[in-house]
Design a protein around this motif. Structure first.
Motif, PDB file in Angstrom:
ATOM      1  N   ALA A 183     -25.930   8.509   8.296  1.00 42.47           N
ATOM      2  CA  ALA A 183     -25.388   9.461   9.259  1.00 42.47           C
ATOM      3  C   ALA A 183     -24.274   8.796  10.072  1.00 42.47           C
ATOM      4  O   ALA A 183     -24.290   7.596  10.305  1.00 42.47           O
ATOM      5  CB  ALA A 183     -26.490   9.955  10.202  1.00 42.47           C
ATOM      6  N   SER A 184     -23.298   9.595  10.480  1.00 47.36           N
ATOM      7  CA  SER A 184     -22.158   9.065  11.220  1.00 47.36           C
ATOM      8  C   SER A 184     -22.364   9.092  12.730  1.00 47.36           C
ATOM      9  O   SER A 184     -21.476   8.723  13.486  1.00 47.36           O
ATOM     10  CB  SER A 184     -20.896   9.864  10.875  1.00 47.36           C
ATOM     11  OG  SER A 184     -20.550   9.675   9.531  1.00 47.36           O
ATOM     12  N   GLY A 185     -23.538   9.532  13.157  1.00 51.13           N
ATOM     13  CA  GLY A 185     -23.816   9.551  14.585  1.00 51.13           C
ATOM     14  C   GLY A 185     -24.819  10.628  14.930  1.00 51.13           C
ATOM     15  O   GLY A 185     -25.408  11.254  14.052  1.00 51.13           O
ATOM     16  N   PHE A 186     -25.010  10.819  16.219  1.00 49.40           N
ATOM     17  CA  PHE A 186     -25.989  11.808  16.662  1.00 49.40           C
ATOM     18  C   PHE A 186     -25.505  12.443  17.945  1.00 49.40           C
ATOM     19  O   PHE A 186     -24.749  11.848  18.714  1.00 49.40           O
ATOM     20  CB  PHE A 186     -27.367  11.170  16.855  1.00 49.40           C
ATOM     21  CG  PHE A 186     -27.345   9.930  17.696  1.00 49.40           C
ATOM     22  CD1 PHE A 186     -27.479   9.997  19.074  1.00 49.40           C
ATOM     23  CD2 PHE A 186     -27.179   8.692  17.108  1.00 49.40           C
ATOM     24  CE1 PHE A 186     -27.446   8.856  19.847  1.00 49.40           C
ATOM     25  CE2 PHE A 186     -27.143   7.534  17.880  1.00 49.40           C
ATOM     26  CZ  PHE A 186     -27.276   7.625  19.252  1.00 49.40           C
TER      27      PHE A 186
ATOM     28  N   ILE B 195     -26.039  14.061  13.265  1.00 55.49           N
ATOM     29  CA  ILE B 195     -27.431  14.413  13.518  1.00 55.49           C
ATOM     30  C   ILE B 195     -27.584  15.156  14.846  1.00 55.49           C
ATOM     31  O   ILE B 195     -27.026  14.761  15.865  1.00 55.49           O
ATOM     32  CB  ILE B 195     -28.317  13.141  13.550  1.00 55.49           C
ATOM     33  CG1 ILE B 195     -28.321  12.451  12.175  1.00 55.49           C
ATOM     34  CG2 ILE B 195     -29.735  13.484  13.985  1.00 55.49           C
ATOM     35  CD1 ILE B 195     -29.005  13.236  11.086  1.00 55.49           C
ATOM     36  N   LEU B 196     -28.371  16.225  14.829  1.00 52.58           N
ATOM     37  CA  LEU B 196     -28.764  16.943  16.043  1.00 52.58           C
ATOM     38  C   LEU B 196     -30.137  16.442  16.454  1.00 52.58           C
ATOM     39  O   LEU B 196     -31.072  16.441  15.656  1.00 52.58           O
ATOM     40  CB  LEU B 196     -28.842  18.445  15.771  1.00 52.58           C
ATOM     41  CG  LEU B 196     -27.529  19.229  15.726  1.00 52.58           C
ATOM     42  CD1 LEU B 196     -27.784  20.625  15.169  1.00 52.58           C
ATOM     43  CD2 LEU B 196     -26.920  19.326  17.101  1.00 52.58           C
TER      44      LEU B 196
ATOM     45  N   ARG C  91     -20.955   0.344   6.413  1.00 44.07           N
ATOM     46  CA  ARG C  91     -20.350   1.623   6.058  1.00 44.07           C
ATOM     47  C   ARG C  91     -19.406   2.132   7.145  1.00 44.07           C
ATOM     48  O   ARG C  91     -18.334   2.645   6.873  1.00 44.07           O
ATOM     49  CB  ARG C  91     -21.438   2.656   5.800  1.00 44.07           C
ATOM     50  CG  ARG C  91     -20.921   4.027   5.390  1.00 44.07           C
ATOM     51  CD  ARG C  91     -22.041   5.042   5.255  1.00 44.07           C
ATOM     52  NE  ARG C  91     -22.999   4.658   4.228  1.00 44.07           N
ATOM     53  CZ  ARG C  91     -24.224   4.221   4.475  1.00 44.07           C
ATOM     54  NH1 ARG C  91     -24.645   4.118   5.720  1.00 44.07           N
ATOM     55  NH2 ARG C  91     -25.041   3.896   3.498  1.00 44.07           N
ATOM     56  N   ASP C  92     -19.844   2.028   8.413  1.00 43.77           N
ATOM     57  CA  ASP C  92     -19.043   2.599   9.491  1.00 43.77           C
ATOM     58  C   ASP C  92     -19.428   1.967  10.824  1.00 43.77           C
ATOM     59  O   ASP C  92     -20.204   1.012  10.879  1.00 43.77           O
ATOM     60  CB  ASP C  92     -19.217   4.127   9.548  1.00 43.77           C
ATOM     61  CG  ASP C  92     -20.682   4.543   9.622  1.00 43.77           C
ATOM     62  OD1 ASP C  92     -21.493   3.765  10.181  1.00 43.77           O
ATOM     63  OD2 ASP C  92     -21.031   5.627   9.151  1.00 43.77           O
ATOM     64  N   ARG C  93     -18.878   2.527  11.910  1.00 43.66           N
ATOM     65  CA  ARG C  93     -19.101   1.970  13.241  1.00 43.66           C
ATOM     66  C   ARG C  93     -20.560   2.048  13.666  1.00 43.66           C
ATOM     67  O   ARG C  93     -21.040   1.194  14.419  1.00 43.66           O
ATOM     68  CB  ARG C  93     -18.228   2.702  14.266  1.00 43.66           C
ATOM     69  CG  ARG C  93     -16.748   2.487  14.074  1.00 43.66           C
ATOM     70  CD  ARG C  93     -15.949   3.421  14.940  1.00 43.66           C
ATOM     71  NE  ARG C  93     -15.932   3.031  16.337  1.00 43.66           N
ATOM     72  CZ  ARG C  93     -14.916   2.390  16.916  1.00 43.66           C
ATOM     73  NH1 ARG C  93     -13.842   2.068  16.212  1.00 43.66           N
ATOM     74  NH2 ARG C  93     -14.961   2.089  18.195  1.00 43.66           N
ATOM     75  N   VAL C  94     -21.269   3.058  13.213  1.00 44.92           N
ATOM     76  CA  VAL C  94     -22.681   3.182  13.576  1.00 44.92           C
ATOM     77  C   VAL C  94     -23.461   1.978  13.067  1.00 44.92           C
ATOM     78  O   VAL C  94     -24.250   1.364  13.796  1.00 44.92           O
ATOM     79  CB  VAL C  94     -23.282   4.486  13.022  1.00 44.92           C
ATOM     80  CG1 VAL C  94     -24.786   4.515  13.231  1.00 44.92           C
ATOM     81  CG2 VAL C  94     -22.640   5.692  13.687  1.00 44.92           C
ATOM     82  N   GLN C  95     -23.236   1.629  11.812  1.00 48.55           N
ATOM     83  CA  GLN C  95     -23.932   0.460  11.271  1.00 48.55           C
ATOM     84  C   GLN C  95     -23.499  -0.821  11.988  1.00 48.55           C
ATOM     85  O   GLN C  95     -24.289  -1.748  12.150  1.00 48.55           O
ATOM     86  CB  GLN C  95     -23.686   0.347   9.772  1.00 48.55           C
ATOM     87  CG  GLN C  95     -24.376   1.426   8.956  1.00 48.55           C
ATOM     88  CD  GLN C  95     -24.415   1.112   7.475  1.00 48.55           C
ATOM     89  OE1 GLN C  95     -23.636   0.308   6.984  1.00 48.55           O
ATOM     90  NE2 GLN C  95     -25.313   1.753   6.769  1.00 48.55           N
TER      91      GLN C  95
ATOM     92  N   ILE D  83     -20.046   8.638  16.140  1.00 47.49           N
ATOM     93  CA  ILE D  83     -20.445   9.040  17.480  1.00 47.49           C
ATOM     94  C   ILE D  83     -21.567   8.122  17.944  1.00 47.49           C
ATOM     95  O   ILE D  83     -22.688   8.197  17.456  1.00 47.49           O
ATOM     96  CB  ILE D  83     -20.913  10.508  17.502  1.00 47.49           C
ATOM     97  CG1 ILE D  83     -19.798  11.405  16.978  1.00 47.49           C
ATOM     98  CG2 ILE D  83     -21.314  10.913  18.904  1.00 47.49           C
ATOM     99  CD1 ILE D  83     -18.487  11.289  17.721  1.00 47.49           C
ATOM    100  N   VAL D  84     -21.253   7.251  18.874  1.00 51.26           N
ATOM    101  CA  VAL D  84     -22.226   6.286  19.372  1.00 51.26           C
ATOM    102  C   VAL D  84     -22.195   6.323  20.891  1.00 51.26           C
ATOM    103  O   VAL D  84     -21.367   5.680  21.519  1.00 51.26           O
ATOM    104  CB  VAL D  84     -21.918   4.863  18.877  1.00 51.26           C
ATOM    105  CG1 VAL D  84     -23.012   3.901  19.327  1.00 51.26           C
ATOM    106  CG2 VAL D  84     -21.773   4.834  17.367  1.00 51.26           C
TER     107      VAL D  84
END
Length: 220
Positions: free
Chosen positions: A98-101, A80-81, A200-204, A124-125
């Motif tokens: 989304a996998s990050g921002f 995400i932008l 799902r991933d590290r973001v969650q 990306i966190v």
């Protein structure tokens, strides 16, 4: 070669992003979309590895577009932008898959690093940005996903340690150094954490850690 799809309603910004990515030897821009409504067809046509997604667009915004991409395709990951002020939809977009921002004013080198990280399956966190995001949106999301500290009871003590450090924004290598483990061991712990908690991933995982109170926004 990392295949990237650019999604932003501003042609000038897309052009700038394309220039940055064209100078990267390991990336290629395979398509562009000016609105979320175009994303599904463009993804199907261009088969990107990473979708660089603006959050604020007319008609279909980045949140809905992220949901569409994650629901209909297995491969592409969404980065995400967002603006420095943190759009109100970013938290929901992370929950949508989304996998990050990444901030729109980030340095070119950091943008490329973020795309590479997302392409290889990382998330990306950024701790400072995550803290502000969680402070604003935990408990106020329009699509709440209630979490309880009881969910963490299925984790071992070591897995809790790893989850806390993931939530603080540390990479696998940094966690390995902090806990005197190998990077492969940390990766295994992260995989088991995600499996046990159905994430799902590290973001969650970061979101859950905040919601369960394992990490407090003011302590990052």
């Amino acid at each position: 070669m990392i295949r990237v799809l650019l999604v932003d309603d501003q042609a000038l910004l897309r052009a700038g992003l394309r220039m940055i990515l064209d100078n990267a030897e390991d990336m290629v821009v395979v398509g562009e979309a000016a609105d979320g409504a175009e994303v599904v067809a463009t993804v199907a046509e261009s088969a990107p590895d990473v979708v660089l997604m603006d959050i604020r667009m007319p008609d279909v915004d980045g949140l809905e577009a992220t949901r569409l991409v994650r629901d209909r395709f297995d491969g592409p990951r969404v980065l995400i932008l967002t603006t420095f002020d943190l759009d109100e939809y970013v938290y929901a977009a992370l929950r949508a898959g989304a996998s990050g921002f990444i901030l729109k004013d980030t340095l070119a080198a950091d943008l490329l690093s973020a795309i590479r990280a997302v392409a290889r399956g990382d998330a990306i966190v950024a701790p400072a940005v995550t803290k502000r995001l969680i402070e604003r949106h935990i408990g106020t999301s329009a699509d709440p996903l209630p979490r309880s500290e009881h969910e963490l009871r299925m984790l071992t003590r070591r897995e809790l340690e790893v989850l806390e450090l993931v939530a603080r924004g540390l990479s696998n290598a940094e966690i390995a150094g902090r806990l005197f483990l190998t990077e492969g061991t940390v990766k295994g712990h992260v995989s088991r954490i995600l499996a046990k908690l159905a994430l799902r991933d590290r973001v969650q995982a970061v979101v859950l850690a905040y919601e369960c109170g394992l990490v407090r926004a003011g302590n990052v």
